[in-house]
Design a protein around this motif. Sequence first.
Motif, PDB file in Angstrom:
ATOM      1  N   VAL A  33     -17.676   9.142 -11.060  1.00 60.46           N
ATOM      2  CA  VAL A  33     -18.604   8.010 -11.191  1.00 60.46           C
ATOM      3  C   VAL A  33     -19.583   8.283 -12.325  1.00 60.46           C
ATOM      4  CG1 VAL A  33     -20.498   6.760 -10.058  1.00 60.46           C
ATOM      5  CG2 VAL A  33     -18.414   7.242  -8.796  1.00 60.46           C
ATOM      6  N   ILE A  34     -20.115   9.499 -12.372  1.00 63.89           N
ATOM      7  CA  ILE A  34     -21.072   9.866 -13.421  1.00 63.89           C
ATOM      8  C   ILE A  34     -20.413   9.792 -14.796  1.00 63.89           C
ATOM      9  CG2 ILE A  34     -22.470  11.762 -14.364  1.00 63.89           C
ATOM     10  CD1 ILE A  34     -22.923  12.637 -11.386  1.00 63.89           C
ATOM     11  N   LEU A  35     -19.244  10.395 -14.937  1.00 65.00           N
ATOM     12  CA  LEU A  35     -18.566  10.445 -16.235  1.00 65.00           C
ATOM     13  C   LEU A  35     -18.066   9.070 -16.678  1.00 65.00           C
ATOM     14  CD1 LEU A  35     -16.578  13.768 -15.709  1.00 65.00           C
ATOM     15  CD2 LEU A  35     -18.632  13.435 -17.101  1.00 65.00           C
ATOM     16  N   LYS A  36     -17.546   8.284 -15.746  1.00 65.51           N
ATOM     17  CA  LYS A  36     -16.977   6.974 -16.072  1.00 65.51           C
ATOM     18  C   LYS A  36     -18.021   5.995 -16.596  1.00 65.51           C
ATOM     19  CE  LYS A  36     -14.219   5.720 -12.817  1.00 65.51           C
ATOM     20  NZ  LYS A  36     -13.732   5.097 -11.580  1.00 65.51           N
ATOM     21  N   HIS A  37     -19.271   6.171 -16.174  1.00 67.74           N
ATOM     22  CA  HIS A  37     -20.337   5.244 -16.560  1.00 67.74           C
ATOM     23  C   HIS A  37     -21.259   5.815 -17.628  1.00 67.74           C
ATOM     24  CE1 HIS A  37     -19.086   2.348 -13.572  1.00 67.74           C
ATOM     25  NE2 HIS A  37     -19.002   3.324 -12.697  1.00 67.74           N
ATOM     26  N   GLY A  38     -20.725   6.713 -18.445  1.00 67.94           N
ATOM     27  CA  GLY A  38     -21.469   7.200 -19.605  1.00 67.94           C
ATOM     28  C   GLY A  38     -22.340   8.415 -19.374  1.00 67.94           C
ATOM     29  N   GLY A  39     -22.182   9.075 -18.236  1.00 66.99           N
ATOM     30  CA  GLY A  39     -22.971  10.274 -17.953  1.00 66.99           C
ATOM     31  C   GLY A  39     -22.297  11.528 -18.474  1.00 66.99           C
ATOM     32  N   GLU A  40     -23.076  12.595 -18.522  1.00 56.18           N
ATOM     33  CA  GLU A  40     -22.571  13.895 -18.977  1.00 56.18           C
ATOM     34  C   GLU A  40     -23.084  14.938 -18.002  1.00 56.18           C
ATOM     35  OE1 GLU A  40     -24.259  16.864 -22.336  1.00 56.18           O
ATOM     36  OE2 GLU A  40     -23.834  14.822 -23.016  1.00 56.18           O
ATOM     37  N   ILE A  41     -22.176  15.676 -17.375  1.00 54.76           N
ATOM     38  CA  ILE A  41     -22.570  16.653 -16.361  1.00 54.76           C
ATOM     39  C   ILE A  41     -23.020  17.935 -17.044  1.00 54.76           C
ATOM     40  CG2 ILE A  41     -21.743  18.073 -14.460  1.00 54.76           C
ATOM     41  CD1 ILE A  41     -20.146  15.624 -13.574  1.00 54.76           C
ATOM     42  N   ARG A  42     -24.229  18.388 -16.676  1.00 59.44           N
ATOM     43  CA  ARG A  42     -24.786  19.613 -17.260  1.00 59.44           C
ATOM     44  C   ARG A  42     -24.540  20.824 -16.369  1.00 59.44           C
ATOM     45  NH1 ARG A  42     -29.820  19.057 -20.591  1.00 59.44           N
ATOM     46  NH2 ARG A  42     -30.576  20.652 -19.188  1.00 59.44           N
ATOM     47  N   ALA A  43     -24.589  20.628 -15.055  1.00 61.31           N
ATOM     48  CA  ALA A  43     -24.395  21.755 -14.134  1.00 61.31           C
ATOM     49  C   ALA A  43     -24.032  21.237 -12.745  1.00 61.31           C
ATOM     50  CB  ALA A  43     -25.669  22.584 -14.040  1.00 61.31           C
ATOM     51  N   ILE A  44     -23.236  22.014 -12.040  1.00 62.92           N
ATOM     52  CA  ILE A  44     -22.911  21.718 -10.640  1.00 62.92           C
ATOM     53  C   ILE A  44     -23.138  22.995  -9.856  1.00 62.92           C
ATOM     54  CG2 ILE A  44     -21.096  21.137  -8.986  1.00 62.92           C
ATOM     55  CD1 ILE A  44     -19.778  19.466 -11.072  1.00 62.92           C
ATOM     56  N   GLU A  45     -23.881  22.872  -8.778  1.00 66.82           N
ATOM     57  CA  GLU A  45     -24.096  24.022  -7.890  1.00 66.82           C
ATOM     58  C   GLU A  45     -23.630  23.626  -6.502  1.00 66.82           C
ATOM     59  OE1 GLU A  45     -28.131  25.497  -7.898  1.00 66.82           O
ATOM     60  OE2 GLU A  45     -28.273  25.259 -10.067  1.00 66.82           O
ATOM     61  N   ARG A  46     -22.696  24.395  -5.987  1.00 67.36           N
ATOM     62  CA  ARG A  46     -22.236  24.166  -4.612  1.00 67.36           C
ATOM     63  C   ARG A  46     -23.012  25.142  -3.735  1.00 67.36           C
ATOM     64  NH1 ARG A  46     -18.343  23.142  -8.122  1.00 67.36           N
ATOM     65  NH2 ARG A  46     -16.825  21.500  -7.716  1.00 67.36           N
ATOM     66  N   TRP A  47     -23.950  24.604  -2.962  1.00 68.45           N
ATOM     67  CA  TRP A  47     -24.767  25.463  -2.105  1.00 68.45           C
ATOM     68  C   TRP A  47     -24.027  25.809  -0.822  1.00 68.45           C
ATOM     69  CZ3 TRP A  47     -29.909  22.265  -2.637  1.00 68.45           C
ATOM     70  CH2 TRP A  47     -30.394  22.427  -3.940  1.00 68.45           C
ATOM     71  N   GLY A  48     -22.984  25.064  -0.518  1.00 73.21           N
ATOM     72  CA  GLY A  48     -22.144  25.372   0.631  1.00 73.21           C
ATOM     73  C   GLY A  48     -22.644  24.792   1.944  1.00 73.21           C
TER      74      GLY A  48
END
Length: 128
Positions: A33-48
């Motif tokens: 959803v983020i990428l499709k609408h013009g976003g750019e992912i900087r970081a992903i943290e999976r806290w679990g």
Amino acid sequence: MKHEPKIYETVFIVNATLEDPQIEAVIEKTKDVILKHGGEIRAIERWGRRRLAYVIQKKNNGYYVLIEFKAPGELIAKLERHFQLEEQMMRHLVVLLDKKALKAKEAGAIVSHIEAPAEAAPTPTTTA
């Protein structure tokens, strides 16, 4: 007039009773959803999986995920809609990071690298 993309952070809680591949699928859909609408992912943290502060949807645990991304403001409404429609999403929050928050975050990242504990090095012992 086109606005400069801003930096946002979203934290969301996915139903922890799902299998890991199912949780990954929910995370991937959110990234899409983020990428499709013009976003750019900087970081992903999976806290679990973590215990919730209070019961949500009759559940005590949730799988926490944080995504930092750069996006135009119009994307936020689409992302909020995605969160509302996603059945396995228990809670979500989207926050705009201002310059002060970004500086603090970068300073925190630098400090955490400096203060890494030296657990690998055993303490020398002397025997006399």
